[in-house]
Every structure is written in C-alpha cells, then in structure tokens.
Write a protein that holds these residues in place. Structure first.
Motif, PDB file in Angstrom:
ATOM      1  N   LEU A  91       0.829  -1.202   0.000  1.00 37.89           N
ATOM      2  CA  LEU A  91       0.000   0.000   0.000  1.00 37.89           C
ATOM      3  C   LEU A  91       0.868   1.259   0.000  1.00 37.89           C
ATOM      4  N   ALA A  92       1.879   1.295   0.858  1.00 32.50           N
ATOM      5  CA  ALA A  92       2.743   2.476   0.964  1.00 32.50           C
ATOM      6  C   ALA A  92       3.533   2.707  -0.319  1.00 32.50           C
ATOM      7  N   LEU A  93       4.010   1.645  -0.926  1.00 30.24           N
ATOM      8  CA  LEU A  93       4.834   1.814  -2.110  1.00 30.24           C
ATOM      9  C   LEU A  93       4.015   2.192  -3.335  1.00 30.24           C
ATOM     10  N   ASN A  94       2.883   1.563  -3.532  1.00 30.38           N
ATOM     11  CA  ASN A  94       2.083   1.856  -4.724  1.00 30.38           C
ATOM     12  C   ASN A  94       1.332   3.180  -4.594  1.00 30.38           C
ATOM     13  N   GLU A  95       0.412   3.224  -3.670  1.00 31.91           N
ATOM     14  CA  GLU A  95      -0.420   4.418  -3.501  1.00 31.91           C
ATOM     15  C   GLU A  95       0.404   5.580  -2.943  1.00 31.91           C
ATOM     16  N   GLY A  96       1.303   5.268  -2.024  1.00 28.61           N
ATOM     17  CA  GLY A  96       2.141   6.311  -1.423  1.00 28.61           C
ATOM     18  C   GLY A  96       3.035   6.994  -2.440  1.00 28.61           C
ATOM     19  N   THR A  97       3.580   6.232  -3.360  1.00 31.58           N
ATOM     20  CA  THR A  97       4.438   6.808  -4.403  1.00 31.58           C
ATOM     21  C   THR A  97       3.639   7.751  -5.300  1.00 31.58           C
ATOM     22  N   ARG A  98       2.436   7.336  -5.655  1.00 31.87           N
ATOM     23  CA  ARG A  98       1.586   8.196  -6.484  1.00 31.87           C
ATOM     24  C   ARG A  98       1.247   9.495  -5.758  1.00 31.87           C
ATOM     25  N   LEU A  99       0.887   9.386  -4.492  1.00 33.16           N
ATOM     26  CA  LEU A  99       0.539  10.589  -3.726  1.00 33.16           C
ATOM     27  C   LEU A  99       1.751  11.496  -3.525  1.00 33.16           C
ATOM     28  N   MET A 100       2.919  10.914  -3.315  1.00 28.72           N
ATOM     29  CA  MET A 100       4.127  11.737  -3.158  1.00 28.72           C
ATOM     30  C   MET A 100       4.421  12.499  -4.446  1.00 28.72           C
ATOM     31  N   ARG A 101       4.243  11.847  -5.597  1.00 22.36           N
ATOM     32  CA  ARG A 101       4.441  12.544  -6.876  1.00 22.36           C
ATOM     33  C   ARG A 101       3.469  13.718  -7.001  1.00 22.36           C
ATOM     34  N   ASP A 102       2.207  13.473  -6.629  1.00 23.58           N
ATOM     35  CA  ASP A 102       1.206  14.546  -6.695  1.00 23.58           C
ATOM     36  C   ASP A 102       1.557  15.692  -5.755  1.00 23.58           C
ATOM     37  N   LEU A 103       1.998  15.345  -4.541  1.00 18.53           N
ATOM     38  CA  LEU A 103       2.373  16.382  -3.580  1.00 18.53           C
ATOM     39  C   LEU A 103       3.567  17.188  -4.080  1.00 18.53           C
ATOM     40  N   GLU A 104       4.569  16.505  -4.606  1.00 20.33           N
ATOM     41  CA  GLU A 104       5.748  17.197  -5.120  1.00 20.33           C
ATOM     42  C   GLU A 104       5.403  18.083  -6.306  1.00 20.33           C
ATOM     43  N   LEU A 105       4.500  17.621  -7.170  1.00 21.31           N
ATOM     44  CA  LEU A 105       4.059  18.422  -8.308  1.00 21.31           C
ATOM     45  C   LEU A 105       3.360  19.698  -7.832  1.00 21.31           C
ATOM     46  N   ASN A 106       2.455  19.553  -6.868  1.00 18.31           N
ATOM     47  CA  ASN A 106       1.764  20.728  -6.331  1.00 18.31           C
ATOM     48  C   ASN A 106       2.738  21.684  -5.664  1.00 18.31           C
ATOM     49  N   LEU A 107       3.687  21.148  -4.920  1.00 19.81           N
ATOM     50  CA  LEU A 107       4.666  21.998  -4.249  1.00 19.81           C
ATOM     51  C   LEU A 107       5.570  22.691  -5.264  1.00 19.81           C
ATOM     52  N   ASP A 108       5.951  21.992  -6.325  1.00 18.92           N
ATOM     53  CA  ASP A 108       6.753  22.611  -7.388  1.00 18.92           C
ATOM     54  C   ASP A 108       5.994  23.755  -8.047  1.00 18.92           C
ATOM     55  N   GLN A 109       4.693  23.578  -8.254  1.00 16.61           N
ATOM     56  CA  GLN A 109       3.880  24.646  -8.835  1.00 16.61           C
ATOM     57  C   GLN A 109       3.845  25.867  -7.924  1.00 16.61           C
ATOM     58  N   LEU A 110       3.748  25.628  -6.615  1.00 19.98           N
ATOM     59  CA  LEU A 110       3.767  26.749  -5.667  1.00 19.98           C
ATOM     60  C   LEU A 110       5.108  27.478  -5.720  1.00 19.98           C
ATOM     61  N   ARG A 111       6.195  26.712  -5.693  1.00 17.70           N
ATOM     62  CA  ARG A 111       7.516  27.339  -5.738  1.00 17.70           C
ATOM     63  C   ARG A 111       7.705  28.116  -7.032  1.00 17.70           C
ATOM     64  N   GLU A 112       7.218  27.566  -8.149  1.00 16.03           N
ATOM     65  CA  GLU A 112       7.320  28.252  -9.438  1.00 16.03           C
ATOM     66  C   GLU A 112       6.546  29.570  -9.399  1.00 16.03           C
ATOM     67  N   LEU A 113       5.375  29.548  -8.775  1.00 16.11           N
ATOM     68  CA  LEU A 113       4.564  30.758  -8.652  1.00 16.11           C
ATOM     69  C   LEU A 113       5.316  31.820  -7.848  1.00 16.11           C
ATOM     70  N   PHE A 114       5.927  31.410  -6.738  1.00 19.26           N
ATOM     71  CA  PHE A 114       6.697  32.358  -5.925  1.00 19.26           C
ATOM     72  C   PHE A 114       7.890  32.889  -6.708  1.00 19.26           C
ATOM     73  N   ALA A 115       8.550  32.004  -7.450  1.00 18.09           N
ATOM     74  CA  ALA A 115       9.722  32.414  -8.220  1.00 18.09           C
ATOM     75  C   ALA A 115       9.333  33.378  -9.336  1.00 18.09           C
ATOM     76  N   GLN A 116       8.195  33.135  -9.988  1.00 18.78           N
ATOM     77  CA  GLN A 116       7.745  34.048 -11.048  1.00 18.78           C
ATOM     78  C   GLN A 116       7.469  35.434 -10.500  1.00 18.78           C
ATOM     79  N   ARG A 117       6.831  35.488  -9.340  1.00 20.23           N
ATOM     80  CA  ARG A 117       6.566  36.799  -8.733  1.00 20.23           C
ATOM     81  C   ARG A 117       7.871  37.489  -8.366  1.00 20.23           C
TER      82      ARG A 117
END
Length: 190
Positions: free
Chosen positions: A143-169
């Motif tokens: 469960l941790a490896l399959n679903e957890g890996t997918r959720l971590m990718r989603d979290l990292e993607l969202n966090l990267d988008q936030l950082r990109e937004l801050f960097a653009q400003r």
C-alpha cells in the motif's frame, strides 16, 4: 523699505537653499517608504519560498519515515518511528498554515490542491499505520509503495507549482530576485 542688491541676493540664495533642503527631505522620506515597501515584498516572497522548502523537507522526511517503518520488526521501534512521523506531520501542517496566512488568492488555490492530496496521504498513512500495528508488513508495504508513491508525486508536483509561482513573482521584481537568490543560497547550504 529699500533692499540692497546684496540683501536681495542673500535672500534669494537663502530661499533656494531652503527649497533644496525641503525637497531633499521629502525625497529621502519617499525613498525610505519605497525601500520599506520593497523590503516587505522581498521578505514575504523569501519567507514563502523558505516555507515551501520547509514543507518539501518535512514531506520527504515523512515519506522516508514511513518507508523506514516498513523495515521495523518490533512494536517499540514502530512507536518511535510513529512519533517521528507525527512530529514531521505537525511541522508540515504548521508550515502550511503559516504559508496560507501569507498567501495571495492564487497561492491559496494551489495550497488547497496540495492540501487535498496531503489529506489523501494522511489517510493512506493511517491505513499503513494500522496494518503495521497488526504486523501485516507485506500489505502495508504494498500500500505504501504503490499508492504512497503516487501521492508523493502529486504532492511534489503541487509543491513545485507553488515554488514556481513564488519564483515568477520574484522574477517580476529585480530587487526581490536578489533577496530570493540569497535566500535560496542560504537554504542550499542547510
């Protein structure tokens, strides 16, 4: 009353000096206000980037801690591991809350997306924790490896988008960019 040329010149130069001094004082005050506004903007952007980095670190520690739990054999080891993960979760939630208070409406939209995925990750962690406490490591690991890996990718993607937004400003403002670059340099040294 007749004024001599000397008196007239003295008065004229005195008036010019007074006007020059007055405009200098006004200019300095306005420059100081502009500097304070700029410092506030830079500080806000740098703090937002630092909070995003802190969230990223805690997220990675959370994920690493969960994977370490899968390797633990005894209940006592697991309790210590759960304690660490709980601290990471508390720190991450505090940083998210602080970031939300300092965010623009556009930032809040991204934070809500991140928070939705983070809630899914927490629910998954609850399931993994329950399975581990019942010593069902194989199912918990799956469960941790399959679903957890997918959720971590989603979290990292969202966090990267936030950082990109801050960097653009920050890029939109050259002075802010200098502050961001120095802050990122300091963060990398950690």
């Amino acid at each position: 009353m007749k004024l001599t040329i000397k008196t007239k010149l003295t008065l004229a130069f005195g008036l010019l000096l007074a006007m020059l001094a007055g405009s200098s004082v006004l200019g300095i005050r306005e420059l100081e206000r502009a500097n304070q506004r700029m410092e506030h903007l830079v500080r806000r952007e740098v703090e937002s980037l630092q909070l995003a980095q802190q969230i990223n670190r805690r997220l990675l520690q959370f994920s690493r801690g969960e994977r370490n739990l899968l390797l633990m054999k005894t209940q006592d080891e697991m309790k210590v591991g759960f304690g660490r993960i709980d601290r990471y979760e508390v720190d991450l939630n505090a940083a998210l809350k602080q970031l939300a208070t300092e965010s623009s409406p556009e930032d809040l939209k991204r934070l809500k997306e991140f928070d939705g995925v983070w809630q899914e990750m927490r629910e998954l962690h609850g399931k993994v924790r329950e399975l581990l406490l019942h010593l069902s490591n194989v199912h918990a690991a799956e469960l941790a490896l399959n679903e957890g890996t997918r959720l971590m990718r989603d979290l990292e993607l969202n966090l990267d988008q936030l950082r990109e937004l801050f960097a653009q400003r920050a890029k939109a403002n050259p002075e802010a960019m200098k502050g961001v670059v120095s802050a990122l340099s300091a963060i990398r040294q950690l």
